[in-house]
Design an enzyme around this catalytic site. Structure first.
Site, short mmCIF file in Angstrom:
data_model
loop_
_atom_site.label_atom_id
_atom_site.label_comp_id
_atom_site.label_asym_id
_atom_site.label_seq_id
_atom_site.Cartn_x
_atom_site.Cartn_y
_atom_site.Cartn_z
N GLU A 1 0.84 -1.20 0.00
CA GLU A 1 0.00 0.00 0.00
C GLU A 1 0.87 1.25 0.00
O GLU A 1 0.57 2.24 -0.65
CB GLU A 1 -0.94 -0.01 1.22
CG GLU A 1 -1.93 1.14 1.20
CD GLU A 1 -2.99 1.03 2.27
OE1 GLU A 1 -3.26 -0.08 2.77
OE2 GLU A 1 -3.55 2.08 2.64
N GLU B 1 -10.88 -8.15 4.41
CA GLU B 1 -10.24 -8.15 5.72
C GLU B 1 -11.02 -8.86 6.83
O GLU B 1 -10.41 -9.53 7.67
CB GLU B 1 -9.97 -6.70 6.15
CG GLU B 1 -8.95 -6.02 5.27
CD GLU B 1 -8.82 -4.55 5.60
OE1 GLU B 1 -9.81 -3.82 5.45
OE2 GLU B 1 -7.74 -4.14 6.02
N ARG C 1 -7.81 2.24 13.75
CA ARG C 1 -8.71 1.09 13.52
C ARG C 1 -8.67 0.15 14.73
O ARG C 1 -9.69 -0.42 15.11
CB ARG C 1 -8.34 0.34 12.25
CG ARG C 1 -9.34 -0.74 11.89
CD ARG C 1 -9.15 -1.25 10.48
NE ARG C 1 -9.76 -0.42 9.47
CZ ARG C 1 -11.04 -0.49 9.08
NH1 ARG C 1 -11.84 -1.38 9.63
NH2 ARG C 1 -11.51 0.30 8.15
#
Ligand SMILES: Cc1cc2nc3c(=O)[nH]c(=O)nc-3n(C[C@H](O)[C@H](O)[C@H](O)COP(=O)(O)OP(=O)(O)OC[C@H]3O[C@@H](n4cnc5c(N)ncnc54)[C@H](O)[C@@H]3O)c2cc1C
Ligand code: FES
Ligand code: FES
Length: 1350
Positions: free
Chosen positions: A830, A1292, A908
């Protein structure tokens, strides 16, 4: 022909072999070339370089030769990354290109893997196909079990293996009829190929070919024949090679000369004149030395044509095995001897050692290595952790060395194996000698031989401890047995394989008696000392294995003595019996259940992966396969974890062959400072090297190998600075990035006051390496002026474009980043992929030529970061009946040396710090630790799994304290519809309870708890555990800006459509789903929609393909573009209602209507802003995803080994866009989560050097780690109003469910501890490695070696 100086034998300098049926003759091939380097250099790029060390199987090819002794044609799968090109003379080499191809048709093996959904990113696929193909060529009558066990030399990081195994097993002769349809075809859950016209809407109920249950999908079972491979239609072994004269060969390279002699005399003559010459058989040791230690051996001798070294002979008292006999040949010979059908008692007695060797070979490396590696290579390497050496030591093997004396006479020297191993990797072999053969004695009556091995992963892993015991008894009196001879040999306990003389002396002459065990353990402790800090670590564990293995042996032998004598003192209790059963793994199985809605097809239809056909044929292109001539660059890396760079001297490197340049920070034309969010990273370390491996510069050369070798020649002077290399150290030294994120909800003080119990603790979960099979790579091609085109394996083309532009100091509009696909990403590409791209860009900028960078696996692992390790300190308040009232949590994540995107990861984690539970009073604080380690980054789940495993640990602790079963605590605390999370988002469309009820029912959890308890009652040394775990996962990027996507759609006048979108295809099937969306929008078959690539000049300002929302975002953008075009076509359609789509497109062109459109989407109402007070603003997620899994495991208490007996998984993915692709995501993520929480341990030395930097040390799950029963279902009838076509993202959320295996292991350990009356709570950090499992099952074997004695 040339005449060799060493003697007068004429030697050929031409290498002759067949490649995919075509004869190749190469004059003086380079002896340093591997087969992989050669085939890729001539454009056959189907075989992939995944690791270069024989550990992943991506490079697998088939080699075939005619056996001189019996004329058989032998087919072998080997690792082409290690197999020397020069070894191929007289052989037929088949690569993936030699099977089928997209234009002419796929080979059945390719077809079945493609149609069985066995390929996601496709990087592992050619290697897996070649392993299967080679196996089937040699074993056309293989059964399912044999086929299933053939994949121990291959890894796949995407699929979770189940679909590959299913497809492979369709070739088995025992595929049962209930798995076949009326045509005899196997029901693989493959429904529609992309070519099919799949617009049927018939909704009559029928039997679903996928689930085997009634449904109204009316799917067509793909007709994958369940038949063995038709050998007669396979290419034959080239007739030319049938009578090929195997001559002596000599190949002269620049640095190395290669000899292939044909007689013993010839080999010894060469050895006499070149005493430093290296014998190379499989190259599985030498290949590693030359690659990783930069060693060059100027003279290589291949002994494969010397008959004495390549045969196995039966003798009076044993067998004589030529030193070059491969492990596969040895195993097959021994199996022939062991075969008991019709064997005499004498024969059965003789094979005790052979059985031990075969049992050890089962765990020795993978198939491809065993097919190439030799017994002699293993002995002479003398690795202290060799698997065979302890067996041969115990067996009392005798080795024969040969050399030539002055007169040319062959001189033999016999060396008993006990005196062969001298020191660490030093053996008793003289420079002029070679090892000719190994004599392995037969076993005698009353002689018992057993071998054992424990490694991090059961298959294809080097041993932590291996051993073999041999005892010869004599019948003493009263059916008692006295030890006459005894050898106890161990590997992994010293610098060489050793025997235990004290213990042996003690045993010899003594009666076999259980009461002596304690004394034997004490003697073993003395014989096998291991100081704290000894290389290899795991001191207590390794020591405990020495006695545990002996105990296993003791019971196994006692059982046999009892069978002989019926002497009750040798009988075992029922509870002990399972110890004596050798490990065996039954055939795995599984079911996949999902729903499809024909009226919405191709949406909800299981359409096959768009590029599966290209992936299975090796035609799919990855960066390293792009046929643009380029230079190569590689990093010059820091060898210190934290140091000031005093000087850099590249002068030696610049003189090395092929080297073009060295560049460092001062050569960066634009900004050296970079970073995806905050510019706290550097392309090249300018002043301070901030982690071990940090790029300080780069070498540019003509080949990758030249760049790599020269990079090691750059001299760097450092001044070392204090380094922090653990999260614990960072917390102790308060080394944090300067920010803290907090969420507060309710009144924490009141919450604790209302609680009956307050439970406190700490939990640590480790890092996880992404281990995408395709390492990071980029190709940067300069264009006119300042233009640059970048081909990169990245999840983030726009960020790559932007950072490269800034590093080069050019505007973004002159930099294009494009790619077709990635060989896996999982978050690891990423942002961290961009740094190596920048290095190639700097090199290309200066060289004005294309420059490629392909990171070696070790460089990739040592520089690109991992999943963040976390430490949590928690305090939970709970009522006496299990209602959670309050949570006070401190989260520490190790970010590494720079920010990267760690803030998002931490956020998160903060959001998921309650998993699926309503907690009225919450206080969560998150901090990022700064260490001198590579910068950690995104990894599937992005901090969510770490937070949730912490939650489930304290739930387990609550269950312990309250003595209420944990599943009851879980269910009691689930969110109810509409309840607010701690960040004040309502949990709407809540499927948690449905998912939970379904998993309990499908897994039969409650009933199985009793069965598990029953098993545990009956077994002392094997224990089972079962656990059921829920998940709730928030869907959206937590950074608001990233929740946007673009697309570009062109319709052509032949009625076909080209779609481009902002996402990247990395195996997850994104392109396939986008095709389905466009096909549905235009009402055309999926075969008429194509996606060629992702490119920043087609769709600009894209966001990374991450956070599981790429289908949500890009799907909406694609739909938007399609709708724009449809709107323009509407008037034409109204006028011509019967026109097909193609006719409409022609008409639109004629009428000058624009047939192209871009599309755009931004998720509404998402975005959350943290506030210092702890009450933030906004809602972070668009919706939630719900799932649950139930896993059952069995652990071997004596070794810490575990097997997953069954896993049931259910996930809510709304109305799945493509259910088989989604099932593939669930299976792959689950297995990745299993690896994260059980086997994958990242180990860094105190110096900051990463130890786990390749498949040899870092263990992702392999084929045979898949749950024996693996059932996956998607929740029915759960449309999601918040995303495209009522679907949900999938990538995910299922990863965390893999931790159900971890929690099942916890249960099994709990059962083991009960045996020693330990009923208290114990901490079990994640991953639950074999070491942690064993050392948590506290018993006398552990107490002997720890201070923790009772
Ligand atoms: C991925 C991988 C997994 C592995 N797993 C295991 C494992 O599980 N267990 C284990 O024990 N090992 C393992 N190994 C190590 C290795 O495979 C074995 O040691 C193997 O037996 C070496 O054989 P080879 O023919 O490939 O040796 P080569 O690399 O060809 O040679 C090795 C050494 O032996 C010498 N040699 C070979 N034959 C002779 C001879 N006749 N006379 C004198 N010297 C000779 C060579 O000169 C060289 O020094 C693994 C290796 C790899 C790459
Ligand atoms: S590349 Fe050859 S085994 Fe990994
Ligand atoms: S499909 Fe196997 S690694 Fe990606």
């Amino acid at each position: 022909m040339i005449v060799n100086e060493t003697n007068t034998i004429k030697k050929n300098n031409e290498l002759t072999f067949f490649l995919n049926g075509e004869k190749k003759v190469i004059k003086d091939p380079n002896p340093e070339l591997t087969t992989l380097q050669y085939i890729r250099s001539i454009g056959l790029t189907g075989s992939k370089l995944g690791c270069g060390e024989g550990g992943c199987g991506a490079c697998t090819v088939m080699i075939s030769h005619r056996n001189d002794s019996d004329g058989r044609i032998v087919h072998r799968a080997v690792n082409s990354c290690l197999y020397p090109l020069c070894q191929l003379d007289g052989m037929a080499l088949v690569t993936i290109e030699g099977l089928g191809n997209v234009r002419d048709g796929l080979h059945p093996v390719q077809e079945r893997i493609a149609e069985g959904y066995g390929s996601q990113c496709g990087f592992c696929t050619p290697g897996i196909i070649m392993a299967l193909y080679a196996y089937l060529r040699s074993n056309p009558n293989a059964n399912q079990k044999e086929i299933e066990h053939n994949f121990d030399g291959n890894l796949c990081r995407c699929t979770g293996y189940r679909p590959i195994l299913d497809a492979a097993k369709s070739f088995a002769i025992d595929k049962t009829t209930d798995e076949q349809d009326e045509d005899g075809d196997v029901k693989i859950p493959t429904i529609a190929k992309i070519e099919d016209d799949d617009t049927k809407t018939d909704s009559e109920p029928g039997i679903c070919p996928s689930s085997g249950k009634p449904c109204n999908c009316k799917q067509k079972t793909s007709h994958i024949p369940s038949k063995p491979l038709e050998l007669k239609s396979e290419p034959i072994f080239p007739p030319f090679l049938m009578d090929y004269k195997k001559e002596s060969l000599v190949f002269q390279g620049d640095r190395v000369t290669w000899h292939t002699p044909t007689s013993l005399n010839e080999i010894l003559t060469i050895k006499k004149t070149h005493s430093n010459a290296k014998i190379v058989v499989g190259n599985t040791e030498i290949g590693i030395e030359t690659k990783f230690r930069n060693v060059v051996y100027p003279t290589i001798i291949s002994p494969v044509r010397v008959p004495e070294l390549n045969s196995i002979q039966k003798q009076q008292d044993g067998i004589l095995v030529g030193s070059s006999v491969t492990l596969t040949e040895l195993k097959s010979f021994l199996l022939g001897e062991i075969k008991s059908d019709g064997a005499s008692d004498d024969q059965k007695t003789k094979v005790g050692t052979f059985k031990a060797i075969v049992s050890q070979l089962k765990w020795f490396a993978g198939n491809q290595i065993r097919n190439a590696a030799s017994i002699g290579g293993n002995l002479v390497t003398a690795s202290p952790i060799s698997d065979l050496n302890p067996v041969l030591l115990a067996a009392g093997a005798i080795l024969t060395m040969v050399s030539q004396d002055e007169s040319g006479t062959i001189v033999e020297r016999k060396v008993p194996i006990g005196s062969f191993f001298l020191k660490y990797r030093i053996v008793d072999i003289k420079p002029e000698e070679i090892l000719q053969s190994v004599f392995i004695p037969y076993t005698r009556p009353l002689e018992f031989v057993q071998a054992y091995k424990q490694s991090r992963r059961r298959e294809d892993d080097i041993a932590i401890v291996s051993c073999c015991f041999r005892i010869l008894f004599e019948n003493f009196e009263n059916n008692q047995f006295k030890v006459r001879e005894c050898v106890l040999a161990y590997g992994g306990m010293n610098v060489k394989a050793v025997t235990c003389q004290n213990t042996e002396q003690f045993l010899i002459g003594s009666i076999w008696d259980r009461n002596q065990l304690d004394e034997i353990y004490k003697k073993l402790e003395v014989d096998l000392p291991l100081a704290q800090g000894a290389p290899g670590g795991m001191i207590e564990y390794r020591r405990s294995l020495t006695t545990s293995f002996f105990f296993k042996y003791f019971l196994t032998v006692s059982k046999q003595l009892y069978e002989i004598s019926k002497n009750p003192s040798y009988s075992l209790s029922d509870k002990e019996l399972s110890v004596t059963a050798p490990y065996s793994r039954p055939l795995s199985k599984g079911q996949q259940e999902y729903q499809t809605q024909p009226e919405k097809h191709p949406i909800t239809q299981p359409v096959i992966h768009q590029s599966a056909d290209k992936q299975v044929t090796g035609e799919a292109l990855y960066v390293d396969d792009i046929k643009i001539k380029s230079l190569y660059t590689c990093f010059v890396q820091s060898t210190k974890a934290h140091a000031k760079i005093l000087s850099i001297d590249a002068s030696r490197a610049l003189k090395a062959p092929g080297v073009k340049a060295f560049y460092s920070a001062k050569d960066v034309p634009g900004e050296n400072n970079c970073g995806p969010v905050i510019k706290d990273d550097e392309v090249f370390a300018s002043d301070i090297a901030i982690f071990h491996g940090a790029p300080i510069g780069c070498i540019v050369a003509e080949t990758h190998q030249q760049a790599l070798e020269a990079s090691k020649m750059v001299q760097i002077e450092y001044e070392e600075l204090p380094a922090i290399v653990t999260i614990e150290d960072a917390i102790a030294k308060k080394s944090f990035f300067p920010f803290t994120h907090v969420i507060k909800d309710g009144d924490i003080v009141k919450g604790f006051e209302e609680s009956d119990h307050i439970i406190e603790g700490e939990f640590k979960c480790g890092a996880q390496e992404h281990f995408y099979l395709e390492p990071n790579g980029s190709l940067v091609v300069p264009g006119e002026g300042k233009e640059m085109t970048i081909y990169a394996s990245t999840q983030n083309p726009t960020k790559t474009q932007g950072i490269v532009a800034s590093v080069l100091g050019v505007p973004q509009n002159q930099v294009v980043c494009k790619l077709k696909r990635l060989g896996g990403g999982f978050g690891g590409k990423e942002t961290r992929s961009i740094f190596s791209t920048c290095v190639a860009a700097v090199a290309a900028y200066h060289q004005r030529e294309p420059v490629r960078i392909i990171l070696d696996r070790d460089t990739d692992m040592a520089t690109t970061g991992t999943r963040h390790p976390f430490i949590a300190k928690y305090k939970v308040g709970v009522t006496k009946d299990g209602l959670i009232k309050a949570l006070d949590l401190e989260l520490y994540a190790d970010a590494g040396y720079s920010y990267d995107i760690s803030v998002g990861v931490l956020d998160r984690a903060i959001f998921h710090s309650e998993n699926a539970y309503k907690i009225p009073n919450v206080n969560v604080v998150g901090r990022l630790c700064k260490t001198n380690l590579p910068s950690n980054t995104a990894f599937r789940g992005y901090g969510g799994p770490q937070a949730m495993i912490i939650v489930e640990n304290w739930v387990e602790k609550i269950s312990k304290v309250l003595n209420i079963e944990s599943h009851i605590i879980r269910a009691k605390n689930f969110y109810k519809e509409g309840e607010l999370t701690h960040y004040l988002q309502a949990v709407e469309n809540n499927q948690m309870q449905r998912v939970w009820d379904t998993i309990l029912e499908k897994s039969n959890y409650l009933e199985r708890i009793n069965k598990v308890n029953d098993f545990n009652e009956k077994n002392r040394w094997k224990k089972r555990g079962i656990a059921v775990i829920p998940t709730k996962f928030g869907m959206s990027f937590t950074v608001k800006t990233l929740n946007q996507a673009g697309a570009l759609v062109h319709c052509y006048t032949d009625g076909t459509v080209l779609v481009t979108h902002g996402g990247t295809e990395m195996g997850q099937g994104l392109n396939t789903k986008m095709i389905q969306i466009a096909a549905r929008a235009f009402g055309i078959p999926v075969k008429d929609v194509f996606i060629s690539e992702t490119s920043t000049d087609k769709v600009a300002n894209t966001t990374p393909t991450a956070a599981s929302v790429s289908s949500d975002l890009n799907g909406m953008a694609v739909l938007d573009a399609c709708q724009n075009i449809l709107k323009r076509l509407e008037p034409l359609k109204e006028k011509n209602p019967n026109m097909t789509f193609k006719q409409l497109c022609i008409e639109a062109f004629v009428q000058r209507v624009n047939l192209s459109s871009n599309g755009f989407y931004a998720t509404p109402n998402v975005g959350y802003v943290f506030k210092d007070g702890g009450v933030g603003e906004g809602t972070p997620f668009n919706y939630f995803n719900f799932g649950a899994a139930c896993s059952e495991v069995e652990i071997d208490v004596l070794t810490g080994d575990h097997t997953v007996l069954r896993s049931d998984v259910i996930l809510d993915v709304g109305d799945s866009l493509n259910p088989t692709i989604d099932i593939g995501q669930v299976e792959g993520a689950f297995v990745q989560g299993m690896g994260w929480s059980c086997t994958e341990e990242v180990v860094t030395f105190p110096t900051g050097y990463l130890f786990t930097r390749g498949p040899s040390t870092y263990k992702i799950p392999g084929f045979n780690d898949v749950p024996l029963e693996f059932n996956v279902s998607l929740l029915n009838d759960a449309p999601n109003p918040k995303a495209i076509h009522s679907s949900k993202g999938v990538g995910e959320p299922p990863l965390f469910l893999g931790s159900s295996v971890y929690f099942a292991i916890r249960q099994a350990i709990t059962a083991a501890r009960k045996e020693t009356n330990l009923n208290d709570w114990f901490d079990l950090p994640s991953p639950a490695t074999c070491e942690r499992i064993r050392t948590s099952c506290l018993d006398s074997f552990i107490y002997q070696f720890t201070n923790n004695k009772n």
